[in-house]
Design an enzyme around this catalytic site. Structure first.
Site, short mmCIF file in Angstrom:
data_model
loop_
_atom_site.label_atom_id
_atom_site.label_comp_id
_atom_site.label_asym_id
_atom_site.label_seq_id
_atom_site.Cartn_x
_atom_site.Cartn_y
_atom_site.Cartn_z
N ASP A 200 -56.87 -8.99 -91.09
CA ASP A 200 -57.46 -8.04 -90.11
C ASP A 200 -57.57 -6.47 -90.55
OD1 ASP A 200 -57.35 -8.26 -86.97
OD2 ASP A 200 -55.82 -6.46 -87.08
N GLU A 259 -61.53 -9.77 -93.29
CA GLU A 259 -62.33 -9.30 -91.54
C GLU A 259 -62.60 -8.25 -92.22
OE1 GLU A 259 -61.61 -8.12 -87.41
OE2 GLU A 259 -60.16 -8.18 -88.69
#
Length: 518
Positions: A200, A259
């Site tokens: 993330d 990401e």
């Protein structure tokens, strides 16, 4: 062949996939129960959104303990059982790691709050004195991705950085203790058998050391388009070279997936250099408007830049943070047709594909959720001006004619629309022309056809508004982005059509993709 170079990965938003204990919230037991759906769908791996202990200020992306399971989702034994069952079914499992920030309920942050300014405990995070005569102004002009300033002031006068909500303080990745701790976290899950990690905010872990002003308003609009001093800093790649060495020390092809948002495709490709991560989400296709020229440009540039570093491209049309493709492409019948066509096009491209839960059902964004049901911090921090992301997180409809459609024994944590009765997995499984049937057939072909998966493509001449390419041996894909049918002289017999029709006459309807094989 490395498995990730052509894998189809299915994203499970755990809270909304399947509820195993009837409390209205999805959990690991629910995922286990629904694994047969994923096997039938034809995916190769699943990516689980965070299931760690968390106050849930941001749906679990505010982690208070990185080495356990939140009771909302089960316990470690449930994760181990899910991992064993998934592996037995031939599915790999990726966990979602959240290294940019912790929860404000993490023990480290509690220690930081108890410490005085300048003490060691605060160095794990980014604490700074404020500006102004008495430090009453934030240290700089950085904005939160969720809206408002990226700084919150403490009673002792110092400010701490949070690029997301105040409950998600950013870590200081220049602190060796932070780096060492996350090495242990990765090892904990790798030792349990996970096949890799989705990382993330992989672009955000290093900030410019001077924390300079941007001088910009609405900074988040530059995400992936411009340079910001808190995203995509060069030093972040040192972290991933360390992580790659760790991943490579385990057998079985363990991977890291970034990401990452970067201002150019060349900068994005840096995350997947041979000594860094294995994949990075390619958001360019997701952001492309419905246009042959736009899609073609994204595909060509993405393939060219990843090839320079020996990597493959990922194709992503949706996830838990963006509007669903059906709605993004216009909604209604036209949105459904375009979303199906875009999916079939992406499945035919070289590289790896990510499917967000519900895309295989053609689910639209739920725009009319009751205000009191909304939980996304974006909704709350914007005072309701921004609907946030709850609309793409409404629980999966599995069966039955009434909400929550088999998701839970009781009401789901977000209400499902009554219009979804005909869109459940059960309803579509028996329909030859359904979105689900089209996905199943296309993914089965993708696995079996020697031209599909990793490799190359060759563009074919096509009328305006049409993209067409071939892949060897013996495969052709064409998509009509226009508003009228077009006649195409392409070789091969029909393999699949995004509209579910069962014949090929040489005329391609609008908003339709066709696969032909020799």
């Amino acid at each position: 062949m490395s498995w990730w170079r052509e894998a189809v990965v299915y994203q499970i938003y755990v809270r909304s996939f399947a509820d195993g204990d009837g409390d209205g919230v999805g959990d690991l037991a629910g995922v286990r129960r629904r694994l047969p759906h994923l096997v039938d769908l034809g995916v190769d791996a699943i990516w689980l959104t965070p299931f760690y202990p968390s106050p849930m200020a941001d749906g679990g992306y505010d982690v208070s303990d990185y080495c356990d399971v939140d009771p909302l989702f089960g316990e470690l034994a449930d994760f181990d059982a899910l991992l064993e069952q998934a592996h037995a079914a031939g599915l790999r499992v990726l966990a979602d790691i959240v290294p940019n920030h912790t929860s404000d309920a993490h023990p480290w942050f509690a220690e930081a709050l108890a410490a005085a300014p300048g003490e060691v405990a605060r160095d794990r995070y980014l604490f700074r004195d404020g500006r102004g005569a008495s430090g009453e102004l934030p240290p700089n002009d950085w904005e939160s991705v969720f809206g408002g300033p990226a700084w919150t002031r403490l009673p002792d006068g110092q400010w701490y950085l949070h690029l997301f909500s105040p409950e998600q303080p950013d870590l200081n990745w220049r602190n060796p203790q932070v780096r060492a701790e996350f090495q242990k976290v990765l090892e904990f899950w790798l030792d349990r058998g996970v096949d890799g990690f989705r990382i993330d905010v992989a672009h955000g872990m290093i900030k410019h050391p001077d924390l300079p002003d941007t001088g910009l308003d609405e900074q988040i609009s530059l995400l992936g388009k411009g340079d910001l001093p808190y995203f995509d800093q060069d030093e972040v790649h040192e972290i991933y070279r360390d992580w790659r060495r760790l991943l490579d020390s385990y057998s079985g092809g363990r991977i890291g997936v970034a990401e990452a948002w970067a201002s150019t495709s060349e900068r994005l490709a840096r995350y997947v250099r041979p000594d860094e991560l294995h994949q990075a989400f390619n958001f360019a296709l997701l952001e492309a408007p419905w246009s042959a020229a736009e899609f073609g440009s994204v595909v060509a540039e993405s393939l060219a830049t990843t090839a320079q570093v020996g990597a493959t491209t990922t194709w992503v049309l949706g996830n838990h943070d963006v509007r669903r493709p059906v709605t993004r492409y216009g909604g209604g019948e036209i949105g459904h047709a375009r979303a199906r066509a875009a999916a079939l096009l992406s499945f035919a491209l070289p590289g790896s594909v990510y499917v967000y839960q519900g895309e295989e059902l053609g689910l639209p964004e739920v725009l009319d959720l009751p205000d009191e049901a909304r939980q996304d911090p974006i909704w709350h921090r914007s005072g309701g001006a921004d609907l946030g992301r709850d609309g793409c997180r409404v629980p999966m409809p599995w069966s039955g004619g009434e909400p929550p459609y088999g998701f839970s024994a009781g009401p789901g944590w977000l209400p499902a629309p009554r219009e979804w009765a005909g869109m459940t997995v059960a309803a579509q499984s028996g329909s030859a022309g359904s979105v689900l049937s089209t996905y199943r057939e296309a993914l089965a072909l993708r696995r079996e056809h020697p031209a599909l998966g990793d490799g190359e493509l060759s563009w074919l001449p096509a009328p305006e508004g049409v993209l067409a390419f071939s892949r060897e041996p013996g495969f052709t894909c064409a998509t009509n982005f226009g508003d009228a049918p077009v006649s195409l002289d392409l070789p091969g017999e029909l393999l699949a059509r995004s509209d579910g029709a069962g014949e090929w006459t040489g005329e391609l309807p609008p908003s339709t993709t066709v696969w032909l094989g020799a």
